[in-house]
Write a protein that holds these residues in place. Structure first.
Motif, PDB file in Angstrom:
ATOM      1  N   GLU A  40     -29.308  34.579 -50.923  1.00 24.80           N
ATOM      2  CA  GLU A  40     -29.500  35.313 -52.171  1.00 24.80           C
ATOM      3  C   GLU A  40     -28.171  35.477 -52.922  1.00 24.80           C
ATOM      4  O   GLU A  40     -28.098  35.260 -54.132  1.00 24.80           O
ATOM      5  CB  GLU A  40     -30.114  36.677 -51.829  1.00 24.80           C
ATOM      6  CG  GLU A  40     -30.758  37.394 -52.966  1.00 24.80           C
ATOM      7  CD  GLU A  40     -31.927  36.669 -53.600  1.00 24.80           C
ATOM      8  OE1 GLU A  40     -32.546  35.785 -52.949  1.00 24.80           O
ATOM      9  OE2 GLU A  40     -32.215  36.966 -54.776  1.00 24.80           O
ATOM     10  N   MET A  98     -31.298  35.347 -45.370  1.00 28.76           N
ATOM     11  CA  MET A  98     -31.657  35.620 -46.758  1.00 28.76           C
ATOM     12  C   MET A  98     -30.485  36.233 -47.524  1.00 28.76           C
ATOM     13  O   MET A  98     -30.292  35.937 -48.709  1.00 28.76           O
ATOM     14  CB  MET A  98     -32.861  36.542 -46.857  1.00 28.76           C
ATOM     15  CG  MET A  98     -33.261  36.787 -48.303  1.00 28.76           C
ATOM     16  SD  MET A  98     -34.782  37.745 -48.504  1.00 28.76           S
ATOM     17  CE  MET A  98     -34.679  38.102 -50.262  1.00 28.76           C
ATOM     18  N   ARG A 117     -30.199  43.011 -55.683  1.00 23.31           N
ATOM     19  CA  ARG A 117     -30.957  41.829 -55.252  1.00 23.31           C
ATOM     20  C   ARG A 117     -30.601  41.343 -53.851  1.00 23.31           C
ATOM     21  O   ARG A 117     -31.372  40.582 -53.264  1.00 23.31           O
ATOM     22  CB  ARG A 117     -30.739  40.661 -56.239  1.00 23.31           C
ATOM     23  CG  ARG A 117     -31.141  40.947 -57.659  1.00 23.31           C
ATOM     24  CD  ARG A 117     -32.623  40.989 -57.874  1.00 23.31           C
ATOM     25  NE  ARG A 117     -33.251  39.733 -57.458  1.00 23.31           N
ATOM     26  CZ  ARG A 117     -34.562  39.523 -57.393  1.00 23.31           C
ATOM     27  NH1 ARG A 117     -35.397  40.499 -57.701  1.00 23.31           N
ATOM     28  NH2 ARG A 117     -35.041  38.370 -57.022  1.00 23.31           N
ATOM     29  N   ALA A 118     -29.451  41.716 -53.331  1.00 23.74           N
ATOM     30  CA  ALA A 118     -29.074  41.222 -52.005  1.00 23.74           C
ATOM     31  C   ALA A 118     -29.681  42.147 -50.947  1.00 23.74           C
ATOM     32  O   ALA A 118     -29.594  43.370 -51.067  1.00 23.74           O
ATOM     33  CB  ALA A 118     -27.563  41.157 -51.862  1.00 23.74           C
ATOM     34  N   PRO A 119     -30.315  41.561 -49.922  1.00 21.62           N
ATOM     35  CA  PRO A 119     -31.025  42.377 -48.938  1.00 21.62           C
ATOM     36  C   PRO A 119     -30.091  43.084 -47.957  1.00 21.62           C
ATOM     37  O   PRO A 119     -29.885  42.621 -46.834  1.00 21.62           O
ATOM     38  CB  PRO A 119     -31.951  41.370 -48.249  1.00 21.62           C
ATOM     39  CG  PRO A 119     -31.295  40.045 -48.438  1.00 21.62           C
ATOM     40  CD  PRO A 119     -30.506  40.123 -49.703  1.00 21.62           C
TER      41      PRO A 119
END
Lengths: 86, 154, 154, 86
Positions: free
Chosen positions: C62, C58, C121-123
């Motif tokens: 992302e 992810m 927003r980046a995990p």
């Protein structure tokens, strides 16, 4: 008054010199007077002065916007086109 | 002001990694490093080189003055700028600016501010040499560069 | 879209000079290269390390998604991002973003935009290890980072 | 329905696991239902759900803001605190 005049870019090319030592006439008190005097120095000088509104001036290596800026006591005056660095 | 700008005008190319290291090595208070490199564009292969002329002495002084403003305004921990002169070919570096600070926006703003001012206030002039051997003449100043300054006026 | 982002999540450090070269080598259409490096701060020597955890798969997806938006929005000619994970000591690199384009504002905006979105927003999650051996806990998300996104809303 | 639940940061630590395979009860149709169900799974799960308003959810690796988002047919649901990358 004796000053060093310094030219860059197309002014240097059109005047055929990078700098000159000149004795300014008594009547030359401001940047504006200096440009008026240039108009009397011969054809190439007069031609360049057709662009006097866009020419930039530095007195002793500091930018001067005001054409009424006085030249008394200065030693180096540079005249050049708008800068295009970066 | 304890933070001093490191400003150089030189003919030689620069090493961005070495320049970053100069500012950051041995420090643990820096959170954000922003670099800007300006390169010579080939304009669709029509350009063979740019020739950069500068006003020695004044160029350093002027960039230093603007860099000091950037330090003060954005709270930078360091700033350096290298501007090259002489003949520069397409793809080659023209200018490098590095701004460091604890936080990212200050570093972005510091580098961006210095570049905008440098474009219109630093005494450099560019002449174009065309690929076909023609003298491309002196590059005109752009209104867009003057407009870019507007974003820094309070 | 022909310009593809180059996004990597890795434990190893990066070489900024090599990464710039990857994007620019052999090209003459690039006028402006902006890099952002995010470093681990020592917080006055109270921090011994940050530990970065991420959501594999992810995280890449992302950042790629946001980078594609940046390419489109600012007309970038290239963008790359490297985000490290694992234990990172004060003074070491955490993240690198590089944006290239013909003109300076697009490159500045592209890198700035990607960083603002990446932050929120980046995990990725950061845990602090304190110099005194204490577990400093997980770093809280900052309202300032959410606020930073506001400048990109039309 | 069987799904993989994935946890990060302090959720991973408090749950004592990075992921688990679970059979969701019939009643769990949305993210909101999933959180309600977590509250019934024991003390640590209930404690974490006190923070449910700030928790972030990704379904099959895509962020989902809407707590009414449906879970039917999904294979991986990640739950994590606000992100702090960069």
């Amino acid at each position: 008054m004796t000053v060093k005049l310094v030219y860059f870019a197309w002014l240097r090319e059109r005047f055929g010199m990078a700098e000159e030592q000149v004795e300014l006439p008594e009547s030359v008190k401001s940047v504006s007077d200096l440009f008026d005097w240039f108009e009397t120095r011969g054809e190439e000088f007069a031609n360049v002065m057709e662009h006097r509104d866009i020419l930039q001036v530095a007195i002793d290596q500091s930018h001067v916007q005001d054409r009424d800026a006085l030249l008394e006591g200065v030693s180096e005056i540079a005249i050049f086109p708008p800068m295009t660095g970066g | 002001m304890s933070v001093k700008p490191d400003i150089r005008i030189q003919q030689a190319d620069f090493d961005i990694k070495a320049e970053i290291a100069k500012l950051t090595q041995g420090r643990t208070d820096i959170g954000a490093v922003v670099t800007f490199s300006g390169l010579c564009r080939g304009e669709g292969d029509t350009l063979s080189a740019l020739e950069l002329e500068h006003y020695p002495g004044m160029a350093e002084a002027e960039i230093t003055r603007i860099a000091e403003q950037a330090i003060e305004r954005f709270g930078l921990l360091g700033i350096s700028a290298i501007h090259r002169y002489g003949k520069i070919k397409p793809g080659e570096n023209i200018v490098l600016v590095i701004a460091i600070s604890p936080h990212r926006q200050a570093s972005f703003d510091g580098a961006n501010f210095l570049m905008d001012y440098l474009k219109t206030r630093a005494p450099f002039w560019k002449k174009e040499h065309k690929s076909d051997g023609e003298d491309g003449g002196w590059v005109d100043a752009k209104d867009a560069d003057d407009d870019a300054l507007a974003k820094w006026q309070d």
